[in-house]
Scaffold this motif. Structure first.
Motif, mmCIF file in Angstrom:
data_model
loop_
_atom_site.group_PDB
_atom_site.id
_atom_site.type_symbol
_atom_site.label_atom_id
_atom_site.label_comp_id
_atom_site.label_asym_id
_atom_site.label_seq_id
_atom_site.Cartn_x
_atom_site.Cartn_y
_atom_site.Cartn_z
ATOM 1 N N ILE A 1 0.834 -1.201 0.000
ATOM 2 C CA ILE A 1 0.000 0.000 0.000
ATOM 3 C C ILE A 1 0.867 1.248 0.000
ATOM 4 O O ILE A 1 0.532 2.263 -0.630
ATOM 5 C CB ILE A 1 -0.966 -0.020 1.196
ATOM 6 N N LEU A 2 1.993 1.207 0.692
ATOM 7 C CA LEU A 2 2.886 2.366 0.713
ATOM 8 C C LEU A 2 3.386 2.723 -0.678
ATOM 9 O O LEU A 2 3.630 3.884 -0.988
ATOM 10 C CB LEU A 2 4.080 2.099 1.629
ATOM 11 N N ALA A 3 3.560 1.705 -1.505
ATOM 12 C CA ALA A 3 4.094 1.935 -2.852
ATOM 13 C C ALA A 3 3.009 2.246 -3.873
ATOM 14 O O ALA A 3 3.318 2.589 -5.020
ATOM 15 C CB ALA A 3 4.889 0.713 -3.306
ATOM 16 N N SER A 4 1.743 2.145 -3.457
ATOM 17 C CA SER A 4 0.656 2.297 -4.432
ATOM 18 C C SER A 4 0.120 3.713 -4.518
ATOM 19 O O SER A 4 -0.791 3.972 -5.302
ATOM 20 C CB SER A 4 -0.481 1.335 -4.078
ATOM 21 N N GLY A 5 0.658 4.597 -3.720
ATOM 22 C CA GLY A 5 0.183 5.980 -3.742
ATOM 23 C C GLY A 5 -0.738 6.276 -2.578
ATOM 24 O O GLY A 5 -1.693 5.541 -2.327
ATOM 25 N N LEU A 6 -0.444 7.336 -1.856
ATOM 26 C CA LEU A 6 -1.227 7.718 -0.690
ATOM 27 C C LEU A 6 -1.845 9.092 -0.911
ATOM 28 O O LEU A 6 -1.363 9.865 -1.744
ATOM 29 C CB LEU A 6 -0.324 7.757 0.554
ATOM 30 N N PRO A 7 -2.909 9.428 -0.189
ATOM 31 C CA PRO A 7 -3.505 10.759 -0.338
ATOM 32 C C PRO A 7 -2.470 11.855 -0.069
ATOM 33 O O PRO A 7 -1.661 11.739 0.859
ATOM 34 C CB PRO A 7 -4.604 10.772 0.733
#
Length: 425
Positions: free
Chosen positions: A55-61
């Protein structure tokens, strides 16, 4: 183990962590740090839940990279945590005067310290040193509370009682403590792996409430129990028994232990709304919100079925490791059954140090010998010298603990090394 430059400092500044000093000595004496099997603290450095890391590598708000104006953690994570705590502890709907949930943003150890500070500011008798009742053996609650000025009163957990506390002893300590005190509970107990009986926990909470003692519940290992067994739901007991009372209480539950992300410093804080507001004021004096991108990732992760699946697999892995290590300690290293305490929860297995290696009740010599063999087990208790000389158990007894999250082949190699070094019973 990871190279020292990755997880230790350069050695140019003081480091009071005992394990760091032992590892430095091992390396200075020619030990190969890459081959050292580290089984002391609950850390692997490389077993973070894969879906969580992804999830960290998938793009965060974008907003998660800035400040949050909420003193209770990133709102998205707080909403998820409220539902998560309610669901996993089978609690009534949150958001009432009974309890609410906030995010522990810089580790549950810091939250415990903040709670201790909050109690001091709210104390009716500030000139009297407060007492903290802590389990012994146990985690390093003394390291958190003693620097704040708390007098530490240990309550004993012994093998004869299956590492269960004695409510009568705690009642006696509460009566002795004086005007007000703090009772620390750790019902999925670190390091013995004992699951305290529900009736025992309820009796202790009732005794604390009757004497208006504050309560700190450390629920670090609530999720990590042997499959097929139910852990004692101390938070639910706490919510039930404190209704109608103004006794302050706090329950901490780290998420790092169940998703192998200790460095994220994220967990859940459950307490009455007024207590959470007080903790927010204490925290705000030293810090703004932190680790917000990690909080955003955790919020997304807890919404997935993968999160529950990961914990379920981890429970099975720990149970298998308990059985395997217990068997090998008995059959290959000659330990009698009474000296091996696998437990049914937490992430450790604890066993007695052979008497010939014990000096004045200390496991230190045995740990050093294990380190020479390339294995570093943990001390059997983190209660430390702050608890003073009071000790009921045989001073010839000492224990070490093994962290069980390493792969089975690594645990087997650790036991092989101890056997080759003649460090069995």
């Amino acid at each position: 183990m990871e190279p020292t430059r990755l997880v230790l400092d350069s050695g140019e500044l003081p480091n009071d962590h005992e394990d760091a000093g032992l590892i430095r000595q091992y390396e200075e004496r020619g030990g190969d740090i890459r081959r050292l099997i580290y089984l002391s603290l609950g850390e692997t450095w490389n077993a973070v839940a894969p879906g969580l890391a992804a999830i960290l590598a998938s793009g965060l708000p974008v907003h998660s990279h800035g400040y949050t104006l909420s003193p209770y953690g990133l709102p998205a994570l707080r909403d998820v945590l409220r539902d998560y705590v309610r669901r996993t502890h089978r609690l009534p709907q949150a958001g009432t005067e009974t309890y609410d949930v906030a995010v522990s943003q810089s580790g549950t150890r810091a939250a415990m310290s903040d709670f201790g500070r909050l109690l001091l500011t709210d104390a009716r008798t500030p000139d009297t040193a407060p007492a903290a009742l802590v389990p012994s053996p146990g985690w390093d609650y003394g390291g958190v509370l003693a620097p704040l000025g708390y007098r530490l009163l240990p309550y004993d957990l012994g093998a004869v009682r299956g590492w269960q506390p004695d409510p009568a002893e705690i009642e006696s300590l509460l009566d002795r403590a004086g005007h007000w005190s703090l009772v620390v509970l750790n019902p999925q107990h670190n390091p013995t792996g004992a699951n305290w009986a529900p009736e025992t926990v309820r009796a202790i909470v009732e005794a604390a409430v009757a004497r208006r003692a504050a309560i700190l519940l450390d629920d670090a290992y609530y999720a990590l129990y042997t499959p097929g067994q139910l852990p004692t739901n101390a938070l639910r007991i706490l919510v039930e028994e404190t209704q109608g009372s103004t006794v302050p209480w706090l329950a901490t539950r780290t998420l790092g232990k169940q998703f192998h992300c200790n460095g994220w410093g994220i967990g859940a804080l459950t307490a009455r709304p007024a207590t959470l507001a007080g903790l927010a004021r204490v925290m705000h004096a030293r810090s703004y919100g932190c680790a917000l991108p990690l909080q955003a990732a955790m919020a997304s992760w807890l919404r997935t079925e993968q999160a529950d699946d990961f914990v379920e697999r981890l429970r099975g892995s720990y149970a298998a490791a308990r059985g395997r290590v217990s068997e090998r300690l008995r059959t290959d290293l000659g330990f009698p059954s009474y000296a091996v305490h696998p437990g049914t929860c937490s992430a450790y297995l604890r066993f007695r140090v052979p008497t010939r290696y014990v000096h004045e009740g200390s496991e230190a010599r045995y740990r050093r010998l294990c380190l020479q063999a390339g294995v570093l087990p943990g001390a059997g208790s983190m209660t430390g010298p702050r608890l003073g000389p009071r000790r009921r158990r045989d001073p010839s007894e000492a224990y070490v603990r093994l962290f069980l999250a390493q792969p089975g082949c690594v645990l087997d190699e650790a036991l092989d090394r101890l056997a080759r070094a003649g460090l069995g019973w």
